[in-house]
Design an enzyme around this catalytic site. Structure first.
Site, short mmCIF file in Angstrom:
data_model
loop_
_atom_site.label_atom_id
_atom_site.label_comp_id
_atom_site.label_asym_id
_atom_site.label_seq_id
_atom_site.Cartn_x
_atom_site.Cartn_y
_atom_site.Cartn_z
N SER A 144 -24.30 9.61 18.55
CA SER A 144 -22.86 9.38 18.72
C SER A 144 -22.28 10.58 19.44
O SER A 144 -22.88 11.66 19.45
CB SER A 144 -22.18 9.22 17.35
N TYR A 157 -19.94 11.19 8.37
CA TYR A 157 -20.46 10.59 9.61
C TYR A 157 -20.94 11.67 10.57
O TYR A 157 -22.05 11.61 11.11
CB TYR A 157 -19.37 9.75 10.26
#
Length: 252
Positions: A144, A157
């Site tokens: 990501s 996250y």
């Protein structure tokens, strides 16, 4: 593998979003694909998008070792080998929760899915790729932009995505003797249900809520397919694919 040959792929999180887009891209290109995810119904919907293709639906919770073992056993049982793992299953966890208020159960859920799940699937793929004949294969981890730069209130996250980069590097190094190529795609603002809120407003590092541009998830899928179809002598170690004008370069 030769790009002209059909390969055998495992795609986790294949019931929606990036996982669905990548699975459909591979199926349309002639790959045989094991579709893994927690909800069999959405996996069946993914398979139905390319009804003439060779898809195998396997309900899987990637955080459970026995589920991962069953996924790879089913894949090898049906198709004979594994040429590609797209390690995609992941969750943001509770959105917008400050670190001091994040419940431990929520932290564990994100870590179990994003990091432990990625490890378990990579380990199972590695074991299969090392022993099969011809030897080798490819693992692509879904990182990501948060593997580089965090968003506000995203500690679980972001921590798992940073850890995933270390996992990618270690797997890439350890896979060299066995023709196992490992790379990572870091994605920014692909248009999926998970990112729908970004188009209306996302919290920025300066405390302002602002809409962000997104890109077509199909562009991500094509990039993954390109990485997947390289010969094993070549590897995209890290690829960053993002909406051109998203606030990443200069974030913060």
């Amino acid at each position: 593998m030769d790009a002209k040959e059909n390969g055998i792929a495992v795609v986790t999180g294949a019931g929606s979003g990036i996982g669905r887009a990548v699975a459909v891209e591979l199926l349309r290109a002639g790959w045989s694909v094991a579709l893994a995810g927690r909800r069999a119904g959405t996996l069946e919907e993914t398979a139905a998008l390319v009804p003439e293709a060779a898809a195998l639906v396997v309900r899987t919770d990637v955080s459970q070792p026995e589920d991962v073992d069953a996924l790879f056993a089913a894949t090898v049982g049906r198709f004979g080998r594994v040429d590609l793992l797209f390690n995609n299953a992941g969750t943001f966890g509770p959105g917008g929760v400050p670190v001091e208020e994040l419940p431990y159960d929520a932290w564990r859920h994100v870590v179990d899915t994003n990091l432990n799940g990625a490890f378990l699937c990579a380990q199972a793929a590695y074991q299969q790729m090392k022993e099969q004949d011809p030897q080798g294969g490819r693992i692509i981890n879904n990182g990501s932009i948060s593997a580089h730069t965090p968003r506000p209130n995203s500690v679980a996250y972001t921590a798992t995505k940073h850890a995933l980069t270390g996992l990618t590097k270690s797997l890439s190094l350890d896979g060299r003797p066995y023709r196992i190529a490992v790379g990572q795609i870091d994605i920014g603002n692909a248009a999926t249900d998970m990112t729908a809120g970004m188009r209306t407003g996302a919290l920025q590092a300066n405390g302002v809520v602002a809409p962000e541009p997104v890109m077509d998830v199909a562009d991500v899928a094509r990039t993954v397919r390109h990485m997947a179809e390289l010969p094993l002598e070549a590897n995209v170690q890290f690829a960053t694919v993002l909406a051109t004008a998203m606030p990443y370069v200069g974030r913060g």
